[in-house]
Design a protein around this motif. Structure first.
Motif, PDB file in Angstrom:
ATOM      1  N   VAL A   1       0.813  -1.219   0.000  1.00 30.91           N
ATOM      2  CA  VAL A   1       0.000   0.000   0.000  1.00 30.91           C
ATOM      3  C   VAL A   1       0.844   1.266   0.000  1.00 30.91           C
ATOM      4  N   SER A   2       2.081   1.117   0.441  1.00 28.73           N
ATOM      5  CA  SER A   2       2.972   2.270   0.376  1.00 28.73           C
ATOM      6  C   SER A   2       4.413   1.802   0.311  1.00 28.73           C
ATOM      7  N   VAL A   3       5.309   2.775   0.142  1.00 26.94           N
ATOM      8  CA  VAL A   3       6.718   2.440  -0.033  1.00 26.94           C
ATOM      9  C   VAL A   3       7.555   3.547   0.589  1.00 26.94           C
ATOM     10  N   GLU A   4       8.605   3.136   1.332  1.00 33.24           N
ATOM     11  CA  GLU A   4       9.492   4.151   1.913  1.00 33.24           C
ATOM     12  C   GLU A   4      10.696   4.350   1.004  1.00 33.24           C
TER      13      GLU A   4
ATOM     14  N   ARG B   1       1.298   4.798  -2.027  1.00 36.09           N
ATOM     15  CA  ARG B   1       1.791   6.043  -1.431  1.00 36.09           C
ATOM     16  C   ARG B   1       3.299   5.978  -1.220  1.00 36.09           C
ATOM     17  N   VAL B   2       3.975   7.111  -1.234  1.00 37.92           N
ATOM     18  CA  VAL B   2       5.413   7.117  -0.979  1.00 37.92           C
ATOM     19  C   VAL B   2       5.705   7.870   0.323  1.00 37.92           C
ATOM     20  N   SER B   3       6.593   7.282   1.138  1.00 37.66           N
ATOM     21  CA  SER B   3       7.015   7.912   2.394  1.00 37.66           C
ATOM     22  C   SER B   3       8.430   8.441   2.235  1.00 37.66           C
ATOM     23  N   VAL B   4       8.625   9.684   2.638  1.00 42.70           N
ATOM     24  CA  VAL B   4       9.933  10.323   2.509  1.00 42.70           C
ATOM     25  C   VAL B   4      10.406  10.773   3.893  1.00 42.70           C
ATOM     26  N   ASN B   5      11.649  10.422   4.233  1.00 43.08           N
ATOM     27  CA  ASN B   5      12.209  10.846   5.531  1.00 43.08           C
ATOM     28  C   ASN B   5      12.614  12.313   5.473  1.00 43.08           C
ATOM     29  N   LEU B   6      12.222  13.052   6.490  1.00 45.05           N
ATOM     30  CA  LEU B   6      12.604  14.469   6.583  1.00 45.05           C
ATOM     31  C   LEU B   6      13.538  14.641   7.769  1.00 45.05           C
TER      32      LEU B   6
END
Ligand code: C2E
Ligand code: MG
Ligand code: MG
Ligand code: MG
Length: 283
Positions: A56-59, A114-119
């Motif tokens: 469902v999402s990807v980091e 969805r894409v997860s991005v580290n901040l």
């Protein structure tokens, strides 16, 4: 003898310190050139809903191919990038690249991912952040709900009042916020309720010990209940064994990320995984 030994030790100590300082300086100089020379790459690690048996999402996780040192781990260079301020430019490249890629997968595939991005906290503290996110979403045409930003507790828990405003601005764009490595920092539970966040990511250290340490299991259980109570999604990081997966399922946690399903892989490999709709849990 003692004197000799002392001298020897001192020499050894100073050399190694010196070495480390030079190595660091070298790394810093090379980091400055890395963007120009196109040495960064994003890897992608799936986040799976085991109930739906679906990615469902990807980091997105950054990799640095350094011509001299080979692959340098983000744990090694992100801190240097933060100290030198280079994290701003690197972070902008990461966000733009991840959104471009997610838009390509959206256009190609059947399922939304969805894409997860580290901040980094350095990025989060910049006044220009929200404007930059908005620009990237417009430029890439990625729907805002398909982007989530990962922040650590420590990034969020200092200057709380300011952060609430910033998080509200990000939420207003339609972008999700996850708290990364949850459980390792010093979250104040009363503040947690005030933050407009969407997801808690349970830190890998608790998952590693979940089947061998009753304290770890109790903490994981408590985080899952907390997430349910606050109406947040919850995801378990670093799931490596079927036993850990079973335990998590018995705790009602169905969102999983970890080597059990896949390590971070390059864009091409992730695309095959996504498109072939592999039956991840079945095997
Ligand atoms: P993180 O955001 O908590 O990312 C998860 C880390 O755990 C990744 O390490 C991932 O490869 C690793 N991991 C995932 N599943 C497993 C598992 O089952 N077992 C084990 N042993 N490890 C697992 P990675 O890619 O080396 O990244 C380390 C950290 O560097 C990240 O931790 C994040 O804090 C930072 N980082 C990575 N990419 C970026 C980036 O683009 N920007 C910023 N600011 N930080 C980044
Ligand atoms: Mg993360
Ligand atoms: Mg994490
Ligand atoms: Mg981490």
């Amino acid at each position: 003898h003692a004197k000799e030994q002392g001298r020897c030790c001192f020499k050894f100590y100073s050399d190694s310190l010196n070495c480390r300082a030079i190595e660091r300086l070298e790394l810093e100089q090379e980091l400055r050139k890395a963007l120009e020379n196109d040495e960064f790459e994003l890897y992608y690690q799936p986040q799976i809903d085991v109930e739906k048996d679906q990615i469902v999402s990807v980091e997105a996780l950054i990799r640095w191919h350094n011509p001299k040192h080979g692959l340098v781990s983000p744990a090694e260079f992100i801190p240097i990038a933060e100290e030198t301020g280079l994290i701003i430019e690197i972070g902008e490249w990461v966000l733009k690249t991840a959104c471009q890629q997610a838009k390509i997968w959206l256009d190609e595939g059947d399922n939304e991912c969805r894409v997860s991005v580290n901040l980094s906290s350095v990025q989060f503290k910049r006044g220009s952040l929200v404007g930059y996110i908005k620009t990237v979403l417009e430029d890439t045409q990625l729907p805002a709900n398909l982007l989530e930003l990962e922040l650590t507790e420590s990034a969020i828990m200092t200057d709380v009042e300011e952060n609430i405003v910033r998080l509200q601005q990000i939420k207003a764009l339609g972008v999700g916020i996850a708290i990364d490595d949850f459980g390792t920092g010093y979250s104040s539970l009363s503040y947690l309720k005030k933050f407009p966040i969407s997801t808690l990511k349970i830190d890998r250290s608790f998952i590693t010990d979940i089947d061998t340490c009753s304290d770890a299991a109790a903490i994981v259980k408590a985080i899952i209940v907390l997430a349910e109570t606050l109406n947040l999604a919850v995801i378990a990081e670093g799931v490596e064994t079927k036993g850990q997966l079973k335990t998590l399922q018995s705790f009602n946690c169905s969102m999983i990320q970890g080597y059990l399903f896949s390590p971070p892989i390059n864009a091409g490999d992730f695309e095959s995984l996504l498109i072939n709709d592999l039956h991840l849990v079945a095997n």
